[in-house]
Design a protein around this motif. Structure first.
Motif, PDB file in Angstrom:
ATOM      1  N   CYS A  83       0.704  -1.259   0.019  1.00  0.00           N
ATOM      2  CA  CYS A  83       0.086  -0.041   0.009  1.00  0.00           C
ATOM      3  C   CYS A  83       0.869   1.274  -0.258  1.00  0.00           C
ATOM      4  O   CYS A  83       1.685   1.543   0.963  1.00  0.00           O
ATOM      5  CB  CYS A  83      -0.852   0.078   1.166  1.00  0.00           C
ATOM      6  SG  CYS A  83      -1.836   1.523   1.295  1.00  0.00           S
ATOM      7  N   CYS A  86      -0.082   3.550   2.937  1.00  0.00           N
ATOM      8  CA  CYS A  86       0.288   2.971   4.382  1.00  0.00           C
ATOM      9  C   CYS A  86       1.861   2.771   4.491  1.00  0.00           C
ATOM     10  O   CYS A  86       2.421   2.856   5.340  1.00  0.00           O
ATOM     11  CB  CYS A  86      -0.342   1.754   4.694  1.00  0.00           C
ATOM     12  SG  CYS A  86      -2.292   1.981   4.626  1.00  0.00           S
ATOM     13  N   ARG A  90       0.723  -5.369   2.502  1.00  0.00           N
ATOM     14  CA  ARG A  90      -0.403  -5.498   3.257  1.00  0.00           C
ATOM     15  C   ARG A  90      -0.743  -7.291   2.948  1.00  0.00           C
ATOM     16  O   ARG A  90      -0.828  -7.860   2.043  1.00  0.00           O
ATOM     17  CB  ARG A  90      -1.616  -4.845   2.800  1.00  0.00           C
ATOM     18  CG  ARG A  90      -1.528  -3.381   3.104  1.00  0.00           C
ATOM     19  CD  ARG A  90      -1.897  -3.339   4.615  1.00  0.00           C
ATOM     20  NE  ARG A  90      -2.163  -1.969   5.047  1.00  0.00           N
ATOM     21  CZ  ARG A  90      -1.920  -1.887   6.581  1.00  0.00           C
ATOM     22  NH1 ARG A  90      -1.653  -2.813   7.284  1.00  0.00           N
ATOM     23  NH2 ARG A  90      -2.353  -0.478   6.830  1.00  0.00           N
ATOM     24  N   CYS A 129      -6.361  -1.473  -0.749  1.00  0.00           N
ATOM     25  CA  CYS A 129      -5.852  -1.690   0.879  1.00  0.00           C
ATOM     26  C   CYS A 129      -7.398  -1.738   1.705  1.00  0.00           C
ATOM     27  O   CYS A 129      -7.996  -0.713   1.527  1.00  0.00           O
ATOM     28  CB  CYS A 129      -5.144  -0.335   1.339  1.00  0.00           C
ATOM     29  SG  CYS A 129      -4.681  -0.479   2.951  1.00  0.00           S
ATOM     30  N   CYS A 132      -7.081   2.040   3.936  1.00  0.00           N
ATOM     31  CA  CYS A 132      -7.007   3.185   3.483  1.00  0.00           C
ATOM     32  C   CYS A 132      -7.899   3.104   2.106  1.00  0.00           C
ATOM     33  O   CYS A 132      -7.982   4.357   1.566  1.00  0.00           O
ATOM     34  CB  CYS A 132      -5.859   3.879   3.460  1.00  0.00           C
ATOM     35  SG  CYS A 132      -4.719   3.238   2.167  1.00  0.00           S
TER      36      CYS A 132
HETATM   37 ZN   LIG Z   1      -3.363   1.669   2.981  1.00  0.00          ZN
END
Ligand SMILES: [Zn+2]
Ligand SMILES: [Zn+2]
Length: 665
Positions: A83, A86, A90, A129, A132
């Motif tokens: 991501c 982030c 992930r 993701c 987010c």
């Molecule tokens: Zn994310």
């Protein structure tokens, strides 16, 4: 009988992130909840433990290394989901998108919840993701792969012997093999899980689906160790005559029919492979798959608060989704309990025991047997055989049907013998009939023991036996009762249940509960424990008096979106009028405000504006409780099927963790 809690699942880390606590805290909480629920349901394990145990980890690491040594595990570069927002790799479960097979729009990156297929995140259409919602990117990383492709043929050969499996389990597995097995990465860039026992891999972990299934082996070893006979697990795992049964739900089939057998084959060909995987399909709720995330379904712990565990077990046993999905419905639950469990089985046992106890106090002697009596004894034996065979083939519904047929037969026999008439005419014949009816009741106690363990014990005790029915043998069902055995004073076996037909939605209409934004908090001028809370309710502003000073600082409430009962009769507290009540969950001394996220002030949570005023007592009779997920549910005036408090599709939540079942006032 061994099992355990899977401590390393990504749902655990997802939840921990949401709550801002460690994954361990969440995993331990659920482990405690599962352990408690199993106990209350009467499900007993020789060992129920957890995959975070050091002994489990040690074996997993050993298996990992051995598989690697034998070439079943190899290292390779792969692209994983990254991501960019982030700045993290992930895990598959943190990636969501559209399922390429069934086009379910919220499929997870590891498995589609709708069609059950195992997936890679980049199989998904438009993966994103979960945290987010940023589109996920591919980025290269190095991982260990399980060479499933090499075990394809051995698995195929093994499955050829499985013609006795449930068709849906076998077909699902064969379809999987037909597509061809792909090697799968078994490690991930995460920090929650079992460490890789090699240098240089400190930031990676063995992935949960690979290690959790090893728990069956590790639990057997741990069980043996706790018996003080540390090699005893071998008699279960190395004896070719031992049969392993895996009881799972359909979303777990592939892990038990492909992954786990493949691990076993690769690790040590001496170890026993699954004999049967009698997976169940889903029990749905209101036509939808139960899901705590979406608030669909019922919580086991709440059902156990409200009902006899044997009543629940009977219903689930009779409506079990063995071969196709079934539906949990309170109406059907009520019907089955009242017209089957209570009216047939409970009624038979109670009639026989009360009549015999009142007139004989003990097991009466037998005189001559009539043709009807002999037919009854034969039927006991036939039903016993039928139930036993069905159990052996994991046809649980059919086994339960045999048992209920026998109970039905008991009522017919009792009616046809009419012992209340015989008692006056021929006491000996009356005693004989009662003796045989008691024999049938005894057989029922033994036959129901696997299904209804608590009531089976109650019958056993009322029949005058000491000790646990669960320590007696299945064959004991056919053994006669000793003449002269003293009976215990009988009590009804089950209670009728009443799941109110009152519509919860209707009851909710008696309330006017809205989201209020806290504008200002002041200390009450004349009371140490009270605040004056000024709230914006969208179309109006109000002042509430709240006893929160010991639990909350003013700044902790200021600006929050709270949940306000607006149609409570106004009360004057120490000279200040309170125009409503803010809602909070109370767990002993712990108090937790209900919060409504980012909802707009005035958003309706329950009922509607302009609803007639109600008293505090009337409000208390309509229960609101916190469920095990920390979500808040409205139960109305009856126990059972609660509904979530909804604010723009977001659940109202508790501000601080409280015990599940805590009441909201
Ligand atoms: Zn994310
Ligand atoms: Zn799908």
């Amino acid at each position: 009988m061994v099992s355990g809690s899977d401590m390393h699942g990504t749902p655990t880390t997802v939840k921990a992130d949401e709550e801002g606590v460690s994954p361990e805290t969440v995993a331990e909480r659920y482990h405690a909840l599962h352990t408690e629920n199993f106990k209350r349901l009467g499900i007993s394990f020789d060992l129920y433990w957890k995959t975070s145990a050091a002994a489990h980890k040690a074996v997993v690491q050993k298996v990992f290394l051995q598989l690697k040594e034998r070439g079943h595990i190899y290292e390779a570069a792969m692209e994983a989901s990254w991501c960019p927002s982030c700045q993290k790799f992930r895990p598959d479960r943190y990636i969501e998108g559209e399922c390429p097979f069934c086009h379910f729009s919220n499929s997870r990156g590891d498995q589609c919840e709708q069609c059950g297929r195992m997936l890679d995140p980049f199989d998904l259409i438009q993966p994103r993701c979960k945290v987010c919602a940023t589109p996920a990117e591919r980025r290269e990383t190095s991982h260990f792969f399980f060479r499933l492709s090499r075990l394809q043929e051995p698995l195929k050969g093994w499955l050829r012997t499985k013609n006795y499996w449930r068709p849906h389990v076998l077909n699902f597995t064969l379809a999987w093999l037909e597509e061809g097995l792909k090697d799968r990465p078994v490690t991930r860039d995460i920090d929650w899980g079992i460490e890789i026992p090699l240098k240089g891999y400190e930031s990676k972990r063995i992935y949960v689906w690979f290690e959790a299934v090893m728990g069956y082996l590790t639990a057997s070893m741990e069980w043996a160790r706790r018996q003080g006979q540390k090699d005893r697990w071998k008699s279960w795992w190395l004896d070719p005559d031992s049969r392993h049964y895996y009881f799972v739900g359909k979303d777990n089939i592939v892990f038990h029919t492909i992954v786990w057998p493949a691990i076993l084959m690769g690790y040590d060909e001496e170890l026993g492979l699954p004999y049967d995987v009698p997976a169940n399909q889903y029990m749905n709720f209101g036509g939808e798959r139960m899901s705590s995330g979406r608030g669909v379904g019922v919580w086991l712990s709440e059902l156990l608060e409200a009902f006899d565990p044997d009543a629940l077990r009977y219903y689930v046993g009779a409506a079990m989704p063995e071969n196709k999905d079934s539906e949990f419905s309170f109406e059907e639950f009520e019907r089955r309990i009242n017209t089957e469990l209570v009216a047939i089985y409970g009624n038979f046992v109670h009639r026989v025991l009360t009549f015999t106890y009142k007139n004989f106090r003990e097991v009466p002697p037998i005189a001559d047997l009539t043709k009807e009596d002999r037919a009854l004894l034969r039927e006991i034996e036939e039903r016993w055989k039928g139930a036993g065979q069905n159990l052996e083939y994991c046809h649980f519904k059919d086994a339960l049907k045999e048992v209920m047929q026998l109970a039905r037969r008991g009522n017919q026999y009792f009616d046809s013998k009419a012992p209340w008439d015989l008692l006056k005419e021929d006491r000996e014949a009356c005693g004989t009939a009662l003796h045989l009816a008691l024999r049938l009741a005894k057989a029922l106690a033994v036959l129901t023991a696997p299904f209804l363990p608590f009531s089976a014990q109650r019958v056993w005790t009322m029949l005058g036996y000491d000790g646990s029915i669960h320590e007696t043998s299945w064959e004991e069902a056919l053994e006669d009762l000793p003449v002269g055995q003293k009976l215990k004073s009988p009590r009804p076996l089950f209670k009728k249940i009443e799941v109110s037909a009152m519509d919860l939605e209707e009851e909710a209409q008696r309330l006017d509960v809205r989201v209020g934004r806290v504008l200002k908090v002041e200390d009450h001028p004349r009371a140490d424990k009270l605040y004056l809370v000024y709230v914006d309710l969208g179309t109006e502003k109000r002042r509430l008096v709240a006893g929160l000073r010991d639990e909350y600082g003013r700044e902790e409430i200021q600006g929050k979106n709270i949940v306000v009962l607006c149609n409570l009769k106004p009360a004057t507290l120490r000279g200040v009028k309170s125009e409503g009540m803010l809602l909070a969950a109370v767990d002993g001394k712990e108090v937790s405000l209900l919060l409504a996220g980012n909802a707009k002030p005035g958003t309706q949570v329950l009922g509607q504006p302009g609803t007639p005023m109600i008293s505090f007592e009337e409000f208390r009779a309509l229960k609101i409780r916190v469920d095990p997920e920390g979500k808040v549910r409205f139960f109305g005036s009856v126990e059972g099927d609660g509904m979530p408090l909804v604010v723009e599709n977001e659940f109202v939540t508790v501000d601080r963790p409280v015990r599940p079942g805590s009441e909201v006032t």
